[in-house]
Design a protein around this motif. Structure first.
Motif, PDB file in Angstrom:
ATOM      1  N   ASN A   1      -4.702   7.285   5.052  1.00 38.53           N
ATOM      2  CA  ASN A   1      -3.243   7.271   5.016  1.00 38.53           C
ATOM      3  C   ASN A   1      -2.609   6.501   3.859  1.00 38.53           C
ATOM      4  N   TYR A   2      -3.408   5.690   3.144  1.00 40.36           N
ATOM      5  CA  TYR A   2      -2.825   4.839   2.114  1.00 40.36           C
ATOM      6  C   TYR A   2      -3.703   4.817   0.866  1.00 40.36           C
ATOM      7  N   ASP A   3      -3.093   4.400  -0.238  1.00 40.25           N
ATOM      8  CA  ASP A   3      -3.828   4.220  -1.490  1.00 40.25           C
ATOM      9  C   ASP A   3      -4.584   2.903  -1.380  1.00 40.25           C
ATOM     10  N   THR A   4      -5.815   2.972  -0.903  1.00 42.34           N
ATOM     11  CA  THR A   4      -6.553   1.754  -0.566  1.00 42.34           C
ATOM     12  C   THR A   4      -7.879   1.635  -1.309  1.00 42.34           C
ATOM     13  N   LEU A  59       0.066   3.432  12.549  1.00 43.89           N
ATOM     14  CA  LEU A  59       0.314   3.026  11.165  1.00 43.89           C
ATOM     15  C   LEU A  59       1.022   1.679  11.095  1.00 43.89           C
ATOM     16  N   ARG A  74       0.023  -1.971   9.417  1.00 47.34           N
ATOM     17  CA  ARG A  74       0.841  -2.648   8.398  1.00 47.34           C
ATOM     18  C   ARG A  74       1.156  -4.090   8.794  1.00 47.34           C
ATOM     19  N   LEU A 117       0.833  -1.199   0.000  1.00 51.15           N
ATOM     20  CA  LEU A 117       0.000   0.000   0.000  1.00 51.15           C
ATOM     21  C   LEU A 117       0.872   1.256   0.000  1.00 51.15           C
ATOM     22  N   LYS A 118       0.656   2.095  -0.983  1.00 51.12           N
ATOM     23  CA  LYS A 118       1.417   3.341  -1.076  1.00 51.12           C
ATOM     24  C   LYS A 118       0.900   4.339  -0.045  1.00 51.12           C
ATOM     25  N   ARG A 119       1.821   4.969   0.656  1.00 50.11           N
ATOM     26  CA  ARG A 119       1.459   6.002   1.640  1.00 50.11           C
ATOM     27  C   ARG A 119       0.989   7.256   0.903  1.00 50.11           C
ATOM     28  N   THR A 120      -0.163   7.787   1.318  1.00 53.23           N
ATOM     29  CA  THR A 120      -0.721   8.961   0.645  1.00 53.23           C
ATOM     30  C   THR A 120      -0.938  10.128   1.599  1.00 53.23           C
TER      31      THR A 120
END
Length: 675
Positions: free
Chosen positions: A301-304, A263, A267, A242-245
């Motif tokens: 917080n993530y690209d979800t 966070l 993870r 998951l990329k952090r956004t």
């Protein structure tokens, strides 16, 4: 099971002129869970090599399929005790003496190998796994090696989920090394995280998981013939890629540590396309965890977007024909503990997804399932209230609040909590119906909701005081969050009692299923309890997130008291949302999904000098920064192109907040906390 996800790899760079070979290691893995029924002891796979459909070319063409022309060999090296059940996640037995050299090369002679058997099953849906893959997200070297009576304990800096690559020397053929993992330094091996390596007698040999993983930071090796060195070990943390956004930082270092701890807890519990309770004892996707973490940490917080659409699909897939939804997915456990907060996760996650990403397809996906679910609840009411539809164990209320307080399904507290969940579900569904233009369904649910609210107030509320049930924080917040009353005076009393509850217990008096209610309400109503939350988060005594930091935890434990078997649990994960949405102030506008319009309403926390937060929205990067400068506070907000911000600034004297619509680059507002 209903769905088989398939994974696609681009192998073009691996192909060579002439002959090539496809070689596969396989073990039963997740399929050993009893939820897969008669297939749970099988080790099987399906493979296909196809061409790529490029512009102007023919359709993809299958070049190779897995069939009985393949050859197979059953090795004693495959995983053992590879279970996905409570406290039985086991490990692997790797017998290096059984290794077959060059078995995966073109020239290998497989004439003595067996012909595989084919498996015919009722055809479930086969679909592409539209979620980020599992990858190595961090790599570590150990910080120390301790000699203990059981062997050599290798210590890493923090708890993680994944693999340890271990090199062994000085072993004779047949020597066995037992590998034991723990997330607690007082325990050598917890939750049966035990593997075995049988040596081949080489100068240097290596163990690493192939089909499983372990969770912890302390790995003990029993059976070594000589003391190992730090360089003999490498830890690999696994996680869904998951990329952090988002980003968050402030002048309060305790806040920063709490945010990052939340966070990391997310993870370590999200290694394979869903978030679990814990990665060692309970590798199951609990519904209340999905509800809490989607709103509280994953989406902010993530690209979800793909990740949570997959979660919704998982919950749809495990639903029974009568509308009942198991408490966990994607591997269903029908006889498990939980309640409506667990079972309704698909509905809550889908709506949260829509609010943040503006993708109507997700609420279209959940709509038929949600209708079945609400129909199931409607048939399980008595005297206008929801009752324990599968018996008290399947009707839990809040779980593991401070003092290890839990609301079991035969208690009135659980009855109140779950009827509030029912009301919340109806509100969510009414909103979805209106978005999708399902007018008649909306009217039906509005009627049910009105009747339910009346019955909840009649049964559980003292209108003269505004106290619902026992007047606890979660109980009062749920009455407000689910908008149980349309009476303005009663609502005022409920809010007043909520404030009093925080004075009586100046900490978050919530458990895992109360968290998405209490934190949700506090975070999205910062004008009421923003400073209260800030003060609570600034403490390091029990119970609280600061207490986890004080105790040196590297992920959240299962209980506020810390000293419990699991130290990598999602019970309290979601506080990160407060830092993004309240202290930083950036949150979506629920009336205008997808961040084309959004809200910036920061809490200027007392004792904090500055805070800077960013969120990558579908329209671009949003940044909010505030800083104290003498008697004033300077707030800067970056608004992406083609989007609008509603900036809400707290009043200095407790009056209504000042609201400013974006459109000007600079503005000045007097009589507020700052300028």
């Amino acid at each position: 099971f209903k769905r088989i996800p398939c994974v696609t790899y681009d192998v073009s760079r691996l192909l060579k002129n002439g002959d090539n070979v496809i070689a596969v290691w396989t073990a039963s893995g997740w399929a050993s869970n009893k939820g897969f029924g008669k297939f749970n002891k099988l080790s099987c796979f399906r493979a296909r090599l196809s061409t790529v459909n490029t512009a102007g070319s023919d359709a993809p063409k299958a070049l190779v399929n897995s069939d009985t022309s393949w050859k197979c060999y059953v090795s004693s090296s495959e995983g053992t005790e590879l279970m996905t059940q409570w406290n039985k996640n086991g490990g692997e037995r790797l017998d290096a003496r059984a290794d077959v050299p060059d078995w995966n090369t073109v020239g290998f002679d497989d004439s003595q190998w067996d012909t595989p058997k084919t498996l015919t099953i009722e055809p479930p849906i086969t679909s592409v796994a539209n979620v980020q893959p599992t990858k190595i997200i961090e790599t570590y070297k150990p910080v120390a090696i301790h000699e203990i009576k059981e062997g050599y304990r290798v210590e890493f800096a923090k708890n993680f989920t994944g693999w340890v690559n271990a090199d062994f020397r000085g072993l004779q053929s047949g020597d066995t090394v037992t590998i034991m993992t723990s997330d607690d330094k007082t325990i050598v091996c917890n939750f049966n995280q035990r593997s075995f390596y049988i040596a081949a007698g080489k100068e240097k040999e290596t163990f690493r998981y192939r089909f499983n993983y372990a969770a912890g930071r302390f790995v003990t090796f029993a059976g070594l013939k000589q003391k190992p060195a730090l360089d003999d070990f490498t830890g690999y943390a696994l996680g869904t890629d998951l990329k952090r956004t988002s980003s968050f930082a402030c002048s309060n270092e305790l806040y920063n540590k709490i945010y990052e701890l939340d966070l990391w807890t997310f993870r370590v519990n999200t290694p394979e396309g869903f978030t679990m309770d814990c990665p060692h004892r309970e590798r199951m996707g609990y519904g209340e965890v999905a509800t809490a973490t989607s709103w509280g940490i994953g989406i902010p917080n993530y690209d979800t977007a793909a990740f949570y659409r997959k979660i919704v699909q998982d919950l749809v897939d495990v639903q029974d024909p009568n509308g009942y939804v198991p408490h966990v997915a994607p591997v269903p456990e029908h006889q498990h503990w939980g309640g409506p907060m667990w079972c309704s996760a698909g509905l809550s996650v889908a709506l949260e997804h829509y609010v943040n990403f503006g993708d109507e397809r997700v609420i279209q996906l959940i709509y038929p399932s949600a209708k079945l679910w609400l129909g199931f609840l409607n048939t399980n009411t008595k005297d206008g209230l929801l009752v324990p539809y599968l018996g008290p164990p399947k009707f839990l209320g809040d779980w593991l609040a401070p003092g290890s307080r839990s609301e079991f399904g035969d208690k009135p507290q659980a009855a109140y909590f779950n009827n509030c969940v029912y009301a919340w579900n109806l509100e969510e569904m009414i909103r979805i119906c209106k978005i999708l233009g399902k007018t008649s369904d909306a009217e039906l649910y509005e009627k049910r909701l009105a009747d339910l609210k009346t019955n909840i107030i009649k049964k559980f509320c003292k209108p003269e005081t505004g106290i619902f049930m026992d007047g606890g924080q979660v109980q009062q917040a749920f009455a407000l969050f689910a908008e149980l009353t349309d009476d303005a005076e009663l609502a005022r009393r409920v809010r007043e009692r909520l404030g009093q509850a925080f004075k009586e217990k100046p900490y978050f008096d919530m458990g895992s299923s109360g968290l998405p209610v209490l934190l949700h309400y506090i975070t999205e109503h910062p004008e009421e309890l923003g400073q209260t939350a800030a003060a609570i988060l600034n403490k390091t005594d029990y119970p609280g997130y600061g207490y986890f930091i004080k105790r040196g935890e590297t992920a959240h434990p299962e209980d506020w008291k810390v000293d419990v078997p699991s130290r990598m649990h999602t019970c309290y994960t979601g506080i990160a949302s407060w830092f993004i949405k309240s202290l930083g102030g950036i949150r979506p506008d629920p009336e205008k999904p997808g961040y084309q319009s959004f809200i910036v309403q920061p809490v200027f926390a007392e004792g904090t000098d500055w805070a800077e937060t960013s969120v990558e929205s579908p329209y671009g990067k949003i940044v909010s920064r505030w800083e104290r400068k003498g008697q004033t506070i300077e707030l800067s907000v970056s608004v992406p192109p083609n989007s609008t911000a509603k900036i809400v600034i707290p009043s200095k004297n407790g009056n209504k907040p000042v609201v400013v619509e974006s459109g000007k680059h600079q503005f000045s507002v007097e009589n507020v906390h700052g300028k």
